[in-house]
Design an enzyme around this catalytic site. Structure first.
Site, PDB file in Angstrom:
ATOM      1  N   SER A 241       0.859  -1.188   0.000  1.00  0.00           N
ATOM      2  CA  SER A 241       0.000   0.000   0.000  1.00  0.00           C
ATOM      3  C   SER A 241       0.894   1.237   0.000  1.00  0.00           C
ATOM      4  O   SER A 241       2.118   1.131   0.018  1.00  0.00           O
ATOM      5  CB  SER A 241      -0.880   0.002   1.246  1.00  0.00           C
ATOM      6  OG  SER A 241      -0.072   0.318   2.371  1.00  0.00           O
ATOM      7  N   LYS A 242       0.248   2.374   0.035  1.00  0.00           N
ATOM      8  CA  LYS A 242       0.991   3.650  -0.021  1.00  0.00           C
ATOM      9  C   LYS A 242       2.018   3.766   1.100  1.00  0.00           C
ATOM     10  O   LYS A 242       3.021   4.462   0.961  1.00  0.00           O
ATOM     11  CB  LYS A 242       0.003   4.817   0.069  1.00  0.00           C
ATOM     12  CG  LYS A 242      -0.770   5.027  -1.211  1.00  0.00           C
ATOM     13  CD  LYS A 242      -1.170   6.497  -1.349  1.00  0.00           C
ATOM     14  CE  LYS A 242      -2.060   6.694  -2.569  1.00  0.00           C
ATOM     15  NZ  LYS A 242      -3.490   6.585  -2.228  1.00  0.00           N
ATOM     16  N   ARG A 243       1.739   3.092   2.209  1.00  0.00           N
ATOM     17  CA  ARG A 243       2.695   3.151   3.320  1.00  0.00           C
ATOM     18  C   ARG A 243       4.077   2.661   2.915  1.00  0.00           C
ATOM     19  O   ARG A 243       5.074   2.986   3.521  1.00  0.00           O
ATOM     20  CB  ARG A 243       2.202   2.278   4.485  1.00  0.00           C
ATOM     21  CG  ARG A 243       1.117   2.878   5.313  1.00  0.00           C
ATOM     22  CD  ARG A 243       0.718   1.954   6.439  1.00  0.00           C
ATOM     23  NE  ARG A 243       0.217   0.668   5.923  1.00  0.00           N
ATOM     24  CZ  ARG A 243       0.795  -0.492   6.116  1.00  0.00           C
ATOM     25  NH1 ARG A 243       1.886  -0.573   6.836  1.00  0.00           N
ATOM     26  NH2 ARG A 243       0.285  -1.603   5.608  1.00  0.00           N
ATOM     27  N   GLY A 245       5.573   3.344   0.198  1.00  0.00           N
ATOM     28  CA  GLY A 245       6.196   4.230  -0.795  1.00  0.00           C
ATOM     29  C   GLY A 245       5.380   4.226  -2.067  1.00  0.00           C
ATOM     30  O   GLY A 245       4.193   3.896  -2.054  1.00  0.00           O
TER      31      GLY A 245
END
Ligand code: GLU
Length: 473
Positions: A241-243, A245
């Protein structure tokens, strides 16, 4: 109708940019179609109107084009196909395979609470299953009549057989009270209408598959073959996920990755062919089969992707890299818009950089010192190398270069040799100050190469500037 041509599809919901996981699904479908002389269909699943946007549709199309994943049919849009879904809903209702349900969201909520109180899992209880008369002034939903006992087996080409107890499922909604059909239903209608033979998609959809299988059966249609792809995880083994990067194709494009490198990296997230890491597109088309997709989740490793990109940068002709780097030079303010560079010169400049540049952004950054009028100095490098000690060497070099009509690698070597002999110094003693004077920093390709690329006029100007800086400091 017996039809042997495999037909597969990529069916993203345009509720975000093209994600790494989506791109991998698209790639595997594309490869499957190309390897088997099949048809690759592109379909936009935009029935969720609150979350789908035209901007995301455009971004997904753009990402697909950039990756070179060309489709043979589509893009279809589900919102253009509402009449088709209505027709199928009608058919299911007429055949009593689906029914109107008048239970209001409030009632369902109440029942959910009661079920929670007794520790039960809330499934729709089938209250309207046998209802014969409508409830006045209530807009019903349409529910699909699921079998209540027995098992449903998903025969998955990657996972093997996965069995589900039908008791797990309830009569799920296939049309909301506002008349919009739901995912599990429209996906089947489209896959039937579009003649899909294989459904290759992320395994987050595996648990939807038993429901979809019953819809195929209710419609009297063949069930296609399923292949659910293993998940992609981040380095901490949680779902990517966006976490973790950058996860969108667009972000990698903007960071200066080459589409071929990204594709090559993506294909290895789940698919393998012996130990081989680097594959050309043609090779992938030739070698890709579903048999070589593993069951285990794949871990997304940005460093490996960067390495892969570096490999592709090295192997791409410099003239091609020249074309590709131009937009980055403009975007990053290294070149003003509309300013042309000599192609042959740019190619030579890139020749000196492509061994180390890992991305087009790196490449643009290094080209800055070849192109810019003014060198930007790294303060530490400047203090260390541009000082009283190096001043006489730089002055001698300026004088000799000014008088050198040839300005070739050979004549420059002669000039350097003479200065080294005169001052009894090693090459390093003069090369580093010159490198800082030319590039602002201490890392660059070979000194003769960079002088050659920068060109006589700019070399003299930069030496002058360094000399003046030392003198006034
Ligand atoms: N639209 C779904 C998604 O983006 C994919 C549906 C499917 O492949 O069956 O997750």
């Amino acid at each position: 109708m017996e039809n042997n041509v495999p037909r597969v599809r990529f069916a993203p919901s345009p509720t975000g940019f093209l994600h790494i996981g989506g791109a991998r699904t698209a790639l595997f479908n594309w490869l499957y179609a190309r390897h088997n002389d099949g048809v690759f269909v592109f379909r936009i699943e935009d029935t969720d109107r609150t979350r789908s946007t035209d901007e995301y549709i455009a971004a997904i199309l753009d990402g697909m084009k950039w990756l070179g994943l060309d489709w043979d049919e589509g893009p279809y849009r589900q919102t253009d196909r509402m009449d088709i879904y209505k027709k199928y809903i009608r058919k299911l209702i007429d055949e009593d395979k689906a029914y109107y349900c008048y239970c209001s969201p409030g009632e369902l909520e109440q029942r959910r609470k009661e079920a929670a109180g007794t520790g039960g899992h809330m499934k729709y209880d089938g209250r309207c299953r046998e209802r014969k008369t409508p409830v006045p002034d209530v807009r019903p939903v349409v529910r699909f009549r699921m079998p209540r006992d027995g098992k449903t087996v998903v025969e998955d080409l990657i996972r093997g057989n996965v069995a589900y107890d039908n008791a797990m499922f309830d009569d799920f909604i296939i049309m909301r009270s506002d008349g919009t059909p739901t995912y599990n239903f429209v996906v089947v209608v489209d896959d039937v209408e579009m003649g899909m033979t294989h459904i290759i998609r992320g395994d987050d959809h595996l648990n939807n598959t038993p429901k979809q299988i019953h819809i195929y059966r209710a419609l009297g249609c063949n069930v296609p073959k399923f292949a659910h792809l293993p998940m992609i995880l981040g380095s901490d083994k949680t779902r990517l996920s966006k976490r973790h990067g950058a996860t969108s194709v667009q972000a990698y494009r903007e960071m200066g990755y080459l589409p071929e490198a990204l594709l090559n990296y993506l294909v290895r997230l789940g698919w393998s062919y012996g130990d081989q890491e680097v594959f050309s597109r043609d090779e992938l088309v030739e070698k890709f089969t579903l048999d070589n997709i593993g069951k285990a989740a794949a871990v997304f490793n940005p460093e490996k992707l960067l390495w892969m990109n570096g490999q592709y940068m090295k192997d791409t002709p410099s003239s091609k890299l020249g074309e590709l780097v131009m937009p980055f030079l403009v975007r990053d303010g290294i070149l003003s818009e509309g300013h042309a560079l000599d192609e042959e010169w740019l190619s030579r400049a890139i020749d000196t950089l492509k061994e180390r540049a890992k991305t087009l952004v790196d490449m643009a950054k290094s080209l800055r010192y070849y192109i810019a009028e003014e060198v930007e100095f790294d303060e530490k490098a400047r203090a260390k190398f541009l000082n009283e000690k190096s001043l006489p060497y730089l002055e001698d070099l300026r004088d000799a270069v000014s008088a050198d009509d040839d300005f070739s690698e050979r004549s420059l070597e002669e000039i350097f040799k003479a200065i080294m002999e005169k001052h009894d110094i090693k090459l390093r003693k003069i090369a580093q100050p010159v490198r800082v004077a030319m590039t602002g920093g201490t890392e660059s390709p070979g000194i003769f190469e960079i002088l050659d690329i920068i060109g006589k006029e700019k070399v003299i100007k930069r030496l002058e500037k360094a000399i003046t800086m030392i003198k006034v400091s």
